[in-house]
Write an enzyme that holds these catalytic residues in place. Structure first.
Site, mmCIF file in Angstrom:
data_model
loop_
_atom_site.group_PDB
_atom_site.id
_atom_site.type_symbol
_atom_site.label_atom_id
_atom_site.label_comp_id
_atom_site.label_asym_id
_atom_site.label_seq_id
_atom_site.Cartn_x
_atom_site.Cartn_y
_atom_site.Cartn_z
ATOM 1 N N ASP A 128 0.800 -1.234 0.000
ATOM 2 C CA ASP A 128 0.000 0.000 0.000
ATOM 3 C C ASP A 128 0.832 1.283 0.000
ATOM 4 O OD1 ASP A 128 -2.462 -1.298 -0.046
ATOM 5 O OD2 ASP A 128 -2.521 -1.494 2.131
ATOM 6 N N SER A 215 -15.532 7.237 -26.606
ATOM 7 C CA SER A 215 -16.414 6.067 -26.537
ATOM 8 C C SER A 215 -15.973 4.999 -25.545
ATOM 9 C CB SER A 215 -16.531 5.432 -27.935
ATOM 10 O OG SER A 215 -15.247 5.077 -28.426
#
Length: 323
Positions: A128, A215
């Site tokens: 992390d 798109s």
């Protein structure tokens, strides 16, 4: 100090084995006996402690996971459990510890030293990268590259089918994996726990992009984002933009596995050496880390309590590059 112990605790991270190897060989270099404590604090309580030598850590620098295993220990959170752990260390004549792990590992080590006086130096092992006192933690670089490799493949199919992919990466309290993945993967949006971004803003950003005839979309979501995980956010977006073809991918625990990158092997080796030499120099309740390319030792209390802030410049990069 004649005899030390080393253990890995908490979530596994690529490079932990390289750190164990560095600890063992540094101890031997200085004429110190070194013992491996299996399964973290749980193994410490049970006396799962084995002597290690140079051969014990041969051919592991490139391996993911941890040869010492890792486990959670509810027992160690009690005074009785810590007493049992201390008794085992005394039985094995272990005088100091190197703890490879994260917040929970260092919290336990600090309390253990206060109660029983066993000095500990920590090595930051977590994908992390959320520990204060080091620019990078062991396993972080590998985890980012693993996630990014998956994201590259997802973008290919998103573009082929004009779809929006909501990709969830690890990071319960941190966006350190999500942000570089968003930049490197060409994402339009990144959602992280450290910065609240409303679902309305996400929807508006996508609608504006659609008006520009875009798109396909890539939205990177850290699992601990305030608005929810990738599945929750995708559902909210789909409700507001029904015509959007949305898919969700959770990359999951593959981010924890695999051979560590060159950067993680180097970092783990450097910090493993520093942890042992810190112990031999009388340090206790500190974490060895690298800040601005320099070795530093930061008290566990600071590592645990101080928040490591995300780079706002990187967040701005995502916004600029998504145009």
């Amino acid at each position: 100090m004649k005899r030390i112990g080393v253990f890995t605790s908490g979530g596994d991270a690529p490079g932990m084995n390289a750190a164990v190897r560095a600890v063992v060989r540094t101890a031997l270099y200085h004429g110190i006996e070194v013992y491996g404590i299996m399964r973290g604090y749980s193994g410490m309580i049970k006396g799962e402690i084995v002597k290690l030598d140079s051969t014990s850590v041969a051919n592991i620098v490139q391996r993911g996971g941890t040869i010492l295993k890792s486990a959670r220990s509810q027992r160690f959170t009690t005074k009785e459990g810590r007493q049992e752990a201390f008794d085992q260390l005394v039985n094995h004549r272990i005088e100091g510890l190197v703890a490879i792990g994260g917040n929970g590992t260092f919290t336990g080590a600090e309390l253990f030293e206060r109660e029983f006086g066993i000095p500990t130096v920590g090595a930051p092992g977590t994908i992390d990268n959320d520990l204060y006192g080091t620019d990078y933690t062991i396993g972080y670089d590998t985890a980012v590259n693993t996630a990014l490799d998956a994201i590259d493949k997802i973008r290919d199919t998103a573009d082929s089918h004009d779809r929006a992919f909501f990709v969830e990466v690890m990071g319960r309290d941190s966006g350190y994996i999500a942000i570089p993945c968003a930049i490197g993967g060409g994402a339009e949006i990144v959602l992280v726990p450290e910065q609240v971004q409303s679902i309305d803003t996400v929807i508006e950003t996508l609608q504006v992009a659609r008006k520009r005839q875009k798109s396909s979309f890539l939205i990177i979501v850290a699992e601990g984002d305030e608005e929810g995980n990738a599945t929750t956010i995708a559902a909210k977006v789909k409700e507001a933009i029904p015509e959007m073809d949305a898919r969700v991918t959770v990359i999951g625990h593959i981010q924890r596995g695999g051979a560590p990158s060159a950067a993680d092997r180097l970092l783990a080796s450097q910090i493993g050496i520093a942890a042992v030499e810190g112990l031999l120099n009388g340090m206790r309740n500190v974490m060895a880390g690298i800040v601005d390319r320099k070795l530093v030792y930061t008290p566990f209390q600071e590592c645990i309590s101080r928040k490591k802030m995300i780079n706002q410049g990187f967040m701005r990069m995502v916004e600029i590059l998504s145009v």
